[in-house]
Design an enzyme around this catalytic site. Structure first.
Site, PDB file in Angstrom:
ATOM      1  N   ARG A  67      14.594   5.270  56.615  1.00  0.00           N
ATOM      2  CA  ARG A  67      13.422   5.836  55.917  1.00  0.00           C
ATOM      3  C   ARG A  67      12.976   4.909  54.787  1.00  0.00           C
ATOM      4  NH1 ARG A  67      14.467  11.646  53.478  1.00  0.00           N
ATOM      5  NH2 ARG A  67      14.303  12.351  55.626  1.00  0.00           N
ATOM      6  N   ARG A 136      13.979  11.039  44.982  1.00  0.00           N
ATOM      7  CA  ARG A 136      13.458  10.506  46.261  1.00  0.00           C
ATOM      8  C   ARG A 136      12.048   9.951  46.079  1.00  0.00           C
ATOM      9  NH1 ARG A 136      15.930  13.275  50.834  1.00  0.00           N
ATOM     10  NH2 ARG A 136      18.104  13.652  50.285  1.00  0.00           N
ATOM     11  N   LYS A 201      19.679  16.139  46.135  1.00  0.00           N
ATOM     12  CA  LYS A 201      18.405  15.417  46.181  1.00  0.00           C
ATOM     13  C   LYS A 201      17.469  15.916  45.081  1.00  0.00           C
ATOM     14  CE  LYS A 201      17.469  16.825  50.442  1.00  0.00           C
ATOM     15  NZ  LYS A 201      16.831  17.295  51.684  1.00  0.00           N
ATOM     16  N   LYS A 203      13.184  15.733  43.812  1.00  0.00           N
ATOM     17  CA  LYS A 203      11.843  15.376  44.301  1.00  0.00           C
ATOM     18  C   LYS A 203      10.772  15.576  43.237  1.00  0.00           C
ATOM     19  CE  LYS A 203      13.010  16.403  49.082  1.00  0.00           C
ATOM     20  NZ  LYS A 203      12.683  17.152  50.302  1.00  0.00           N
ATOM     21  N   CYS A 422       8.251  19.257  61.827  1.00  0.00           N
ATOM     22  CA  CYS A 422       9.314  18.296  61.511  1.00  0.00           C
ATOM     23  C   CYS A 422       9.839  17.692  62.811  1.00  0.00           C
ATOM     24  CB  CYS A 422      10.428  19.013  60.751  1.00  0.00           C
ATOM     25  SG  CYS A 422      11.373  20.124  61.818  1.00  0.00           S
ATOM     26  N   CYS A 428      17.155  15.155  64.732  1.00  0.00           N
ATOM     27  CA  CYS A 428      17.725  15.807  63.549  1.00  0.00           C
ATOM     28  C   CYS A 428      19.014  16.550  63.880  1.00  0.00           C
ATOM     29  CB  CYS A 428      16.714  16.771  62.934  1.00  0.00           C
ATOM     30  SG  CYS A 428      17.422  17.594  61.502  1.00  0.00           S
ATOM     31  N   CYS A 467      14.579  24.438  61.699  1.00  0.00           N
ATOM     32  CA  CYS A 467      15.605  25.168  60.946  1.00  0.00           C
ATOM     33  C   CYS A 467      15.000  25.562  59.603  1.00  0.00           C
ATOM     34  CB  CYS A 467      16.872  24.310  60.779  1.00  0.00           C
ATOM     35  SG  CYS A 467      16.822  23.199  59.368  1.00  0.00           S
ATOM     36  N   CYS A 471      11.424  21.179  56.100  1.00  0.00           N
ATOM     37  CA  CYS A 471      10.906  19.810  55.982  1.00  0.00           C
ATOM     38  C   CYS A 471       9.396  19.700  56.203  1.00  0.00           C
ATOM     39  CB  CYS A 471      11.663  18.881  56.921  1.00  0.00           C
ATOM     40  SG  CYS A 471      13.418  18.790  56.527  1.00  0.00           S
TER      41      CYS A 471
HETATM   42 FE1  SRM Z   1      13.909  17.118  55.098  1.00  0.00          FE
HETATM   43  C1  SRM Z   1      17.233  17.217  55.688  1.00  0.00           C
HETATM   44  C2  SRM Z   1      13.432  15.227  57.798  1.00  0.00           C
HETATM   45  C3  SRM Z   1      10.787  16.463  54.027  1.00  0.00           C
HETATM   46  C4  SRM Z   1      14.111  19.809  52.992  1.00  0.00           C
HETATM   47  N1  SRM Z   1      15.151  16.286  56.468  1.00  0.00           N
HETATM   48  C5  SRM Z   1      16.501  16.410  56.504  1.00  0.00           C
HETATM   49  C6  SRM Z   1      17.097  15.478  57.570  1.00  0.00           C
HETATM   50  C7  SRM Z   1      17.396  14.178  56.906  1.00  0.00           C
HETATM   51  C8  SRM Z   1      18.288  16.030  58.348  1.00  0.00           C
HETATM   52  C9  SRM Z   1      19.675  15.704  57.854  1.00  0.00           C
HETATM   53  O1  SRM Z   1      19.964  15.893  56.670  1.00  0.00           O
HETATM   54  O2  SRM Z   1      20.473  15.299  58.688  1.00  0.00           O
HETATM   55  C10 SRM Z   1      15.867  15.359  58.507  1.00  0.00           C
HETATM   56  C11 SRM Z   1      15.799  14.132  59.386  1.00  0.00           C
HETATM   57  C12 SRM Z   1      15.130  14.475  60.693  1.00  0.00           C
HETATM   58  C13 SRM Z   1      14.807  13.309  61.540  1.00  0.00           C
HETATM   59  O3  SRM Z   1      15.308  13.255  62.679  1.00  0.00           O
HETATM   60  O4  SRM Z   1      14.045  12.452  61.130  1.00  0.00           O
HETATM   61  C14 SRM Z   1      14.732  15.609  57.554  1.00  0.00           C
HETATM   62  N2  SRM Z   1      12.437  15.940  55.730  1.00  0.00           N
HETATM   63  C15 SRM Z   1      12.385  15.304  56.923  1.00  0.00           C
HETATM   64  C16 SRM Z   1      11.010  14.717  57.176  1.00  0.00           C
HETATM   65  C17 SRM Z   1      11.046  13.411  57.952  1.00  0.00           C
HETATM   66  C18 SRM Z   1      10.167  15.778  57.877  1.00  0.00           C
HETATM   67  C19 SRM Z   1       8.810  15.347  58.396  1.00  0.00           C
HETATM   68  O5  SRM Z   1       8.363  16.004  59.331  1.00  0.00           O
HETATM   69  O6  SRM Z   1       8.203  14.428  57.885  1.00  0.00           O
HETATM   70  C20 SRM Z   1      10.524  14.585  55.708  1.00  0.00           C
HETATM   71  C21 SRM Z   1      10.922  13.292  55.067  1.00  0.00           C
HETATM   72  C22 SRM Z   1      10.298  13.150  53.717  1.00  0.00           C
HETATM   73  C23 SRM Z   1      10.519  11.824  53.046  1.00  0.00           C
HETATM   74  O7  SRM Z   1       9.843  10.845  53.403  1.00  0.00           O
HETATM   75  O8  SRM Z   1      11.323  11.769  52.108  1.00  0.00           O
HETATM   76  C24 SRM Z   1      11.285  15.736  55.069  1.00  0.00           C
HETATM   77  N3  SRM Z   1      12.689  17.931  53.704  1.00  0.00           N
HETATM   78  C25 SRM Z   1      11.385  17.592  53.499  1.00  0.00           C
HETATM   79  C26 SRM Z   1      10.732  18.584  52.707  1.00  0.00           C
HETATM   80  C27 SRM Z   1       9.262  18.615  52.327  1.00  0.00           C
HETATM   81  C28 SRM Z   1       9.013  17.942  51.023  1.00  0.00           C
HETATM   82  O9  SRM Z   1       9.917  17.387  50.400  1.00  0.00           O
HETATM   83  O10 SRM Z   1       7.860  17.956  50.593  1.00  0.00           O
HETATM   84  C29 SRM Z   1      11.681  19.559  52.421  1.00  0.00           C
HETATM   85  C30 SRM Z   1      11.439  20.891  51.669  1.00  0.00           C
HETATM   86  C31 SRM Z   1      11.302  20.718  50.206  1.00  0.00           C
HETATM   87  C32 SRM Z   1      12.648  20.736  49.540  1.00  0.00           C
HETATM   88  O11 SRM Z   1      13.278  19.699  49.416  1.00  0.00           O
HETATM   89  O12 SRM Z   1      13.103  21.833  49.171  1.00  0.00           O
HETATM   90  C33 SRM Z   1      12.908  19.122  53.044  1.00  0.00           C
HETATM   91  N4  SRM Z   1      15.431  18.273  54.410  1.00  0.00           N
HETATM   92  C34 SRM Z   1      15.280  19.368  53.596  1.00  0.00           C
HETATM   93  C35 SRM Z   1      16.561  19.999  53.449  1.00  0.00           C
HETATM   94  C36 SRM Z   1      16.860  21.264  52.616  1.00  0.00           C
HETATM   95  C37 SRM Z   1      17.181  20.921  51.215  1.00  0.00           C
HETATM   96  C38 SRM Z   1      17.629  22.103  50.425  1.00  0.00           C
HETATM   97  O13 SRM Z   1      17.330  22.156  49.230  1.00  0.00           O
HETATM   98  O14 SRM Z   1      18.307  22.977  50.949  1.00  0.00           O
HETATM   99  C39 SRM Z   1      17.476  19.251  54.237  1.00  0.00           C
HETATM  100  C40 SRM Z   1      18.966  19.534  54.423  1.00  0.00           C
HETATM  101  C41 SRM Z   1      19.802  19.030  53.313  1.00  0.00           C
HETATM  102  O15 SRM Z   1      19.364  18.388  52.367  1.00  0.00           O
HETATM  103  O16 SRM Z   1      21.000  19.322  53.383  1.00  0.00           O
HETATM  104  C42 SRM Z   1      16.717  18.198  54.838  1.00  0.00           C
HETATM  105 FE1  SF4 Z   2      15.785  18.937  60.694  1.00  0.00          FE
HETATM  106 FE2  SF4 Z   2      15.535  21.385  59.761  1.00  0.00          FE
HETATM  107 FE3  SF4 Z   2      14.362  19.372  58.484  1.00  0.00          FE
HETATM  108 FE4  SF4 Z   2      13.428  20.131  60.808  1.00  0.00          FE
HETATM  109  S1  SF4 Z   2      13.479  21.398  58.941  1.00  0.00           S
HETATM  110  S2  SF4 Z   2      13.849  18.024  60.209  1.00  0.00           S
HETATM  111  S3  SF4 Z   2      15.228  20.764  61.885  1.00  0.00           S
HETATM  112  S4  SF4 Z   2      16.532  19.660  58.699  1.00  0.00           S
END
Ligand code: SRM
Ligand code: SF4
Length: 551
Positions: A67, A136, A201, A203, A422, A428, A467, A471
Site C-alpha cells: 500500500r 496512516r 492505527k 487516521k 472493499c 482480505c 466484514c 473499510c
Molecule cells: Fe481497512 C483492515 C482494506 C480503509 C477499517 N483494511 C484492513 C485490511 C488491511 C485487512 C487486514 O487487516 O488484514 C484490508 C486489506 C484488504 C485487501 O485485500 O486489500 C483493508 N481498508 C482497506 C481498503 C483498501 C478498503 C478499500 O476498499 O479501499 C482501505 C485502505 C485505505 C488506505 O489507503 O489506507 C481501507 N479500513 C478503511 C477504513 C475507511 C477509512 O479509513 O476511511 C476503515 C474504517 C475507518 C476506521 O478506521 O475506523 C477501515 N480496516 C479497518 C479495520 C477496523 C479497524 C478498527 O478500528 O476496528 C481493519 C481491521 C483491523 O485493523 O484490525 C481493517
Molecule cells: Fe477486509 Fe473487512 Fe476491510 Fe472488507 S471491511 S477489506 S472484508 S477488513
C-alpha cells in the site's frame, strides 16, 4: 507474543524481516507479519486457491498487498505509471485506489517485495506508515478547485504526514539500501511514538467546510477548514471517529468524531501531535479490539480529553465552531482548477483499475498519463481526478477516454456512482463475505427495484463490506451492506449525503439474494411517504425507530 511485545522487541520495526527475506521462502513468521504492516505491506493469501491447495496438501498461495501512502491522493503522471508498471510486472495486474486515497497492489510475492517498495520510493512516494500502529495516510479533499483553501489543505496534509511519520531507519535499511541488518541496539529514536508506537492505527482527514468528501467524522482526527479572507482562517478539530466493530463484541462500535476545539492554521500540527500523544499514553494496549482513540474519547469524555490536551499544551483551547456540510461532492466530471486549467473526475468501480470487456480503464489511464501528462488525484470514493488539462484539450481527452469505453457521462452511472466496496475475498484475510465482486450484481438488482418505483435517478449511496471492520465506510451510506458470514449480510439504512450520520440496523443476517427483496418494501415506503425530495437515507433516519426487522 502480544502485538505490544512484538513492537517492543522489534528494534524499531526490524524484527527478523531482513533475515527472512535473505532466507527466501514464500512467507514470514507471525511476528514479522505484524511489523511488515508498518512498512506498508500485508501478508495475504489467494483465498480462491485455499481449498484446492489444502486438498493437494500444498501450502497456502501466499502473496503480499503493498500500500502506498499518498497524502491527499495527489500524484504525478509518472508516479501513477510506476504503480501501473509494478502491478503488471510484480502484482496481479490491477491497481487499486483505496477509500483513503492510497494505492494498493495485490499479489506481490515475498521475493519481489524489495524491488516493488524500492521502486515506489524511487518515484518519491512511500509505503512507510501506510499501515501499522501509527498515523496512516492523511486524507484531504483532492479537488484542485479555485481559491487557495484546498491548496492550503493539501499542504497541511503533506506536512502532517511528514511530521507524524515514524523516524526509524529500519525502512530504508530493509527496502531501499538493502544492507544486511546487524543485531543489537541501534541509534534509532522515535520521539513521538517510542518503542511501542501507538496502541492502534491512527487516521486523520481534512475537509473544507461544506464539502465532506473525505468522510471527516470517521477519523481519529478530523480537521474542518473555515474560509476567511482568501484562505483558511481556522480549523475546527473533531476527534474520536472510527467505524470498525466486531460481531458479538459489545465493547466495539462505530463512532463519529466529536468537536474538540477550533485552532489557528499555524497551531494545527502541534495540536494533532498532542492528540496523538494522548492516545499513545491512554489508548488501551491490552485489547486491540478496544484500542482505537474513539474508546478513550467515549469512555473518558470530551471534557477530560480537552483538559488533557490543554495541560500538555500549557494553554486553553478555543471552543469548537459549528461546522456545516452539504451534499456529497464526488468531484466527477469537468471542473475548472484554481490555475485556470481543468480537471476531470472519472468513476472507478470499487477503485479497481483494470481492463475488462468493453471498458479498458487501465489502458486509458496509462495512456492518459503518457500522452497528456495529466496529474492524478485519488478520491475518498475510490475514483480518480485527472488534473491539469488545458482548455483546448478537454474534448480530446474525453473522446480519448470514450474510445477505451470509459464512461464519462456521470448521468449514465446511476447507482454505481456513489457505490463503494472493499476488496474482501479473495485477498482480505478478515473477510467473511464477498464485497467488491458481489457489488455489481447487487447494484443491478437494486436498480431494478428502484426502476419499478421510478426512483432510479435518485442519488443513493450503497456501501458494501465483507466484514464489520468498515473499510468502505458502510455505516455512512444511505444503505450499508455488511458481511456476517459467507453469503449473509446485515443491512443498515439511514446515512445522509453529507456523511454526518451513522445509519442503523434495518435487517440482520440476510442472504445475498434476499437483500433486494428485503429492501424493496423499504423503497416502496420511501416512494409513498417521503416528504418532498427526501433522500432514502434521510427518510429512513426519520422513521427508523420503527424500522428494525430481523430477516
Ligand atoms: Fe481497512 C483492515 C482494506 C480503509 C477499517 N483494511 C484492513 C485490511 C488491511 C485487512 C487486514 O487487516 O488484514 C484490508 C486489506 C484488504 C485487501 O485485500 O486489500 C483493508 N481498508 C482497506 C481498503 C483498501 C478498503 C478499500 O476498499 O479501499 C482501505 C485502505 C485505505 C488506505 O489507503 O489506507 C481501507 N479500513 C478503511 C477504513 C475507511 C477509512 O479509513 O476511511 C476503515 C474504517 C475507518 C476506521 O478506521 O475506523 C477501515 N480496516 C479497518 C479495520 C477496523 C479497524 C478498527 O478500528 O476496528 C481493519 C481491521 C483491523 O485493523 O484490525 C481493517
Ligand atoms: Fe477486509 Fe473487512 Fe476491510 Fe472488507 S471491511 S477489506 S472484508 S477488513
Amino acid at each position: 507474543m502480544s502485538n505490544e511485545e512484538i513492537k517492543a522487541q522489534s528494534n524499531f520495526l526490524r524484527g527478523t524481516i531482513a533475515q527472512s527475506i535473505e532466507a527466501g521462502g514464500s512467507h514470514f513468521d507471525e511476528h514479522d507479519i505484524q511489523l511488515l504492516k508498518f512498512h506498508g505491506t500485508y501478508q495475504q493469501e489467494d483465498r480462491d486457491e485455499r481449498a484446492a491447495r489444502r486438498a493437494e496438501g500444498r501450502e497456502k498461495a501466499f502473496q503480499f498487498m503493498v500500500r502506498s501512502r499518498i497524502p491527499g491522493g495527489a500524484l504525478r503522471a509518472e508516479q501513477y505509471l510506476v504503480h501501473d508498471e509494478l502491478a503488471t510486472r510484480w502484482g496481479k495486474g490491477t491497481v487499486r485506489f483505496t477509500t483513503r486515497q492510497g494505492i494498493q497492489l495485490h499479489g506481490v510475492l515475498k521475493g519481489d517485495l524489495r524491488p516493488v517498495i524500492r521502486a515506489i520510493n524511487e518515484a518519491l512516494l512511500s509505503t512507510l506508515a501506510a499501515c501499522g500502529d501509527v498515523n496512516r495516510n492523511v486524507m484531504a479533499c483532492p479537488a484542485p478547485l479555485p481559491g487557495t483553501v484546498r491548496e492550503e489543505i493539501a499542504d497541511l496534509a503533506n506536512r502532517l504526514a511528514l511530521h507524524l511519520s515514524p523516524r526509524t531507519k529500519a525502512y530504508h535499511e530493509l527496502w531501499i539500501d538493502g544492507e544486511p541488518v546487524e543485531t543489537g541496539a541501534r541509534e534509532d529514536t522515535e520521539p513521538l511514538y517510542g518503542a511501542t508506537y501507538l496502541p492502534r492505527k491512527f487516521k486523520i482527514a481534512i475537509a473544507p467546510e461544506g464539502d465532506n468528501c473525505v468522510d471527516v467524522y470517521t477519523n481519529d482526527i478530523g480537521l474542518v477548514a473555515h474560509r476567511g479572507g482568501s484562505g483558511v482562517a481556522a480549523y475546527t478539530v473533531l476527534i474520536g471517529g472510527g467505524l470498525g466493530s466486531t460481531h458479538g463484541k459489545s465493547e466495539t462500535y462505530p463512532r463519529l468524531a466529536t468537536p474538540l476545539c477550533t485552532v489557528e492554521p499555524a497551531e494545527a500540527i502541534e495540536l494533532c501531535e498532542t492528540i496523538v500523544a494522548v492516545q499513545r499514553d491512554y489508548g488501551d494496549r491490552t485489547n486491540r479490539k478496544h484500542a482505537r482513540m474513539k474508546y478513550v474519547v467515549e469512555e473518558r469524555g470530551i471534557d477530560w480529553f480537552r483538559a488533557e490536551v490543554e495541560a500538555r499544551l500549557g494553554r486553553c483551547l478555543q471552543p469548537p465552531r459549528a461546522v456545516q456540510f452539504h451534499d456529497l461532492n464526488d468531484h466527477l466530471g469537468w471542473h475548472r482548477q484554481s490555475d485556470g486549467a481543468w480537471f476531470f473526475g472519472i468513476h472507478v468501480p470499487s477503485g479497481r483499475v483494470k481492463d475488462s470487456e468493453g471498458i479498458r480503464l487501465q489502458t486509458a489511464l496509462r495512456e492518459a498519463a503518457r500522452r497528456f501528462g495529466v496529474g492524478f488525484r485519488i478520491t475518498p470514493q475510490q475514483n480518480v481526478l485527472l488534473t491539469g488539462i488545458a482548455d483546448d484539450r478537454r474534448s480530446g481527452v474525453e473522446k480519448f477516454l470514450n474510445a477505451f469505453g470509459v464512461e464519462t457521462d456521470t448521468r449514465a452511472l446511476g447507482l454505481k456512482r456513489y457505490a463503494l466496496a472493499c476488496p474482501a475475498i479473495p485477498t482480505c484475510g478478515l473477510a467473511v463475505a464477498e464485497a467488491e465482486r458481489a457489488l455489481p450484481s447487487l447494484i443491478a438488482a437494486l436498480h431494478g427495484a428502484l426502476e419499478e418505483f421510478a426512483l432510479q435517478g435518485e442519488p443513493l449511496s450503497v456501501r458494501m463490506t465483507g466484514c464489520p471492520n468498515g473499510c468502505a465506510r458502510p455505516r455512512m451510506g444511505d444503505i450499508g451492506i455488511v458481511g456476517r458470514s459467507l453469503g449473509v449480510y446485515d443491512i443498515f439504512v439511514g446515512g445522509d449525503a453529507a456523511n454526518t450520520r451513522l445509519n442503523t440496523l434495518f435487517a440482520k443476517a440476510v442472504k445475498f439474494d434476499q437483500i433486494v427483496p428485503v429492501l424493496r418494501p423499504a423503497i416502496e415506503r420511501w416512494k409513498n411517504e417521503r416528504i418532498g425530495s427526501e433522500s432514502f437515507g434521510d427518510f429512513w433516519s426519520r422513521v427508523c425507530e420503527t424500522a428494525a426487522v430481523t430477516a
